[in-house]
Structures are given as structure tokens and as C-alpha cells.
Design an enzyme around this catalytic site. Structure first.
Site, PDB file in Angstrom:
ATOM      1  N   VAL A   1       3.773   3.368   3.144  1.00 33.46           N
ATOM      2  CA  VAL A   1       2.499   4.084   3.258  1.00 33.46           C
ATOM      3  C   VAL A   1       1.571   3.613   2.140  1.00 33.46           C
ATOM      4  CG1 VAL A   1       1.392   6.337   3.149  1.00 33.46           C
ATOM      5  CG2 VAL A   1       3.559   6.070   4.376  1.00 33.46           C
ATOM      6  N   LYS A   2       0.379   3.188   2.560  1.00 35.57           N
ATOM      7  CA  LYS A   2      -0.579   2.664   1.582  1.00 35.57           C
ATOM      8  C   LYS A   2      -1.513   3.780   1.128  1.00 35.57           C
ATOM      9  CE  LYS A   2      -2.696  -1.812   1.482  1.00 35.57           C
ATOM     10  NZ  LYS A   2      -3.489  -2.744   2.265  1.00 35.57           N
ATOM     11  N   ILE A   3      -1.511   3.997  -0.194  1.00 37.65           N
ATOM     12  CA  ILE A   3      -2.335   5.057  -0.779  1.00 37.65           C
ATOM     13  C   ILE A   3      -3.218   4.442  -1.865  1.00 37.65           C
ATOM     14  CG2 ILE A   3      -2.283   7.237  -2.117  1.00 37.65           C
ATOM     15  CD1 ILE A   3      -0.955   7.811   0.453  1.00 37.65           C
TER      16      ILE A   3
END
Ligand code: E4P
Length: 278
Positions: A96-98
Site C-alpha cells: 500500500v502506497k502512502i
């Protein structure tokens, strides 16, 4: 160093996988937009759920980064969990890219929303790729919050330095890793003189501090940067297809091949059962 493809284009992903050396894929909302618009221009209606499923299946165990779209803690957390729950079961490869700091304005009171989301997702064993990193301090913070990958934006550092000095450039132009001399001064942003230097500093910090997070050099613009980020200590480079497909090229390699091909005598060709077209 691992090689990732920076693309959401399924055909590019298939091609890059066929090279046999691809280690993963990164996407972002802009790359998804390009993919959606490309499909639409081909007269196809895109069902993003199955499109992403296909990418994940193709990558089969190789990490694929999918980015959240909100900019506050609660929603980034919700979206991150949703992405992981919905898509990780396909091939166990979702990161997951945050964003390190999801503020849309320069002066922002919720600078730590990204960090809070990274910490919470990481505590829940959801692997995070922390994106939009422009300083070593941000990388340090992301790693401390538990990000598995930290993504410094190499090319955008160089773009920013040239933009602030009003220097005209093309995105693929080489930017010297030792910095750009503007008169007597070397351009810098908080002491960082190039995207490659950003990687080198993060790498030094991670080594000295014994940090396990992997440094994912993003926003790559040309093949020379790949060499430089590898020397500077990147664990991964995520590379757009147009740069990826040029890494193996060299004019002297092509010239050499032409000469070797010209010199193949029939006796040698017969050994291989090959017919050489001249
Ligand atoms: C990948 O993780 C990044 O989102 C991407 O490399 C950004 O690249 P760009 O600066 O060319 O848009």
C-alpha cells in the site's frame, strides 16, 4: 539492486515481465489515469477491479504498489486496508502506497497524517511503500513508522532544483549527481544537490542506523540514473518502460553485432542449423 517497472499499463507490464528480470511494479494515480485513458481511447471500457487483478496475477508474488487517494489519516487508513483486503488475496503481492505527508497545501496542520497511517498499517502487518520522499529526514521518519519501502523521487528533485533556478530542461536530460553549478553556487534544496545525492544520504543513514526498510529510487528519468542510484545504495529502482527498454542499448553493441553478423561464414551457420540473411 531490484528492478521494478513504474507503470500501470498492462501491456508494458507483460513486456517487462517477458524480459525475465522484473522484480516488481509501482503504480500511482497518474499512472492509473494514463492506463484508463489509453483503454478508453482504444474504445474499451475499463473495469479497474479486474484490470488490477490481472496486473497482480501477472506479477504473481512480485510486489505491486497501489496508492491511496485521500489525504487524511482516517481515510488513508480505510483505503489502505480496503486495497489490501480486496487485492492481496489475488497473488499476495500488494504494497500500500502512502504519501509521507499528504497535505495538499504547503502550510498544513496535519503533516503527520501519512506517518500515522503508515504506522497503523505497518502495525497491522500491511506492507507500506511510503511515497513522495524529498528529504533524508522524511525517509528516516517513514522507516521509523514501519514502511517496508521508502520512495525518494530522484527525478523530481532534479526537476525542482532546475525549476526554482528557472533553468529550461527536458525531463530526460541528465542532471549531474554532484549538483548543478549556477554561477559560483551549487543549486540545493535543504542541502540536497541532486536526486542521486538524496539516495546516497538516505542509504548512509539507513546503514549507520541499521534500518531495514528498502530504498526504492522512484521518478527515474534516464538510464544513467539507474547506475548512479545503484552506486548510491538504492535497493530498488522503479523505472518507466521507455527508460527500461533503453538500458541494454549501446551504439557500439549494435555496431559490433552488425560486424559479427556480416562475418558469419556458411560453415559456422550450418553448425546451428541457422540461415543467416545478409
Ligand atoms: C513511483 O513510485 C512514483 O510514483 C513515480 O516514480 C513518479 O515518477 P514521476 O516523477 O516520473 O511522475
Amino acid at each position: 539492486m531490484k528492478f521494478f517497472l513504474d507503470s500501470a499499463d498492462i501491456n508494458e507490464i507483460k513486456d517487462a515481465l517477458s524480459f525475465g528480470i522484473l522484480d516488481g511494479v509501482t503504480t500511482n494515480p497518474s499512472l492509473i489515469k494514463e492506463a484508463v485513458e489509453r483503454e478508453k481511447s482504444r474504445g474499451k471500457k475499463i473495469d479497474l477491479d479486474s484490470y488490477i487483478n490481472n496486473i497482480l496475477k501477472l506479477c504473481n508474488g512480485k510486489p505491486v504498489s497501489l496508492e491511496v487517494v485521500s489525504s487524511d489519516y482516517e481515510n488513508m487508513l480505510r483505503e489502505g486496508k480496503m486495497l489490501y483486503k480486496k487485492f492481496n488475496k489475488i497473488a499476495k503481492n500488494v504494497y500500500v502506497k502512502i504519501p509521507i505527508n499528504p497535505c495538499l497545501e504547503l502550510e498544513c496542520s496535519n503533516d503527520m497524517e501519512g506517518i500515522r497511517a503508515i504506522k497503523k498499517l505497518s502495525d497491522e502487518k500491511i506492507p507500506v511503500n511510503c511515497t513522495l520522499i524529498f528529504t533524508p529526514e522524511q525517509a528516516l521518519l517513514a522507516a521509523k513508522a514501519g514502511a517496508k519501502f521508502v520512495s525518494p523521487f530522484v527525478g523530481r528533485v532534479d526537476d525542482y532544483l532546475r525549476e526554482t533556478a528557472h533553468i529550461k530542461f527536458n525531463k530526460s536530460d541528465y542532471f549531474p549527481e554532484e549538483g548543478w553549478k549556477d554561477g559560483k553556487k551549487i543549486l540545493n534544496d535543504r542541502g540536497i544537490v541532486s536526486g542521486v545525492e538524496l539516495i546516497r544520504e538516505i542509504s548512509e543513514i539507513f546503514r549507520k542506523q541499521k534500518i531495514q526498510s528498502e530504498i526504492l529510487a522512484a521518478s527515474i528519468r534516464n538510464t544513467r540514473q539507474i547506475r548512479e542510484v545503484a552506486i548510491a545504495g538504492a535497493d530498488i529502482a522503479t523505472i518507466p518502460f521507455n527508460v527500461f527498454s533503453k538500458i541494454a542499448s549501446h551504439i557500439k553493441t549494435a555496431e559490433g553485432m552488425q560486424k559479427f553478423t556480416k562475418d558469419i561464414v556458411p560453415e559456422y551457420a550450418k553448425l546451428f542449423g541457422t540461415e543467416i540473411k545478409k
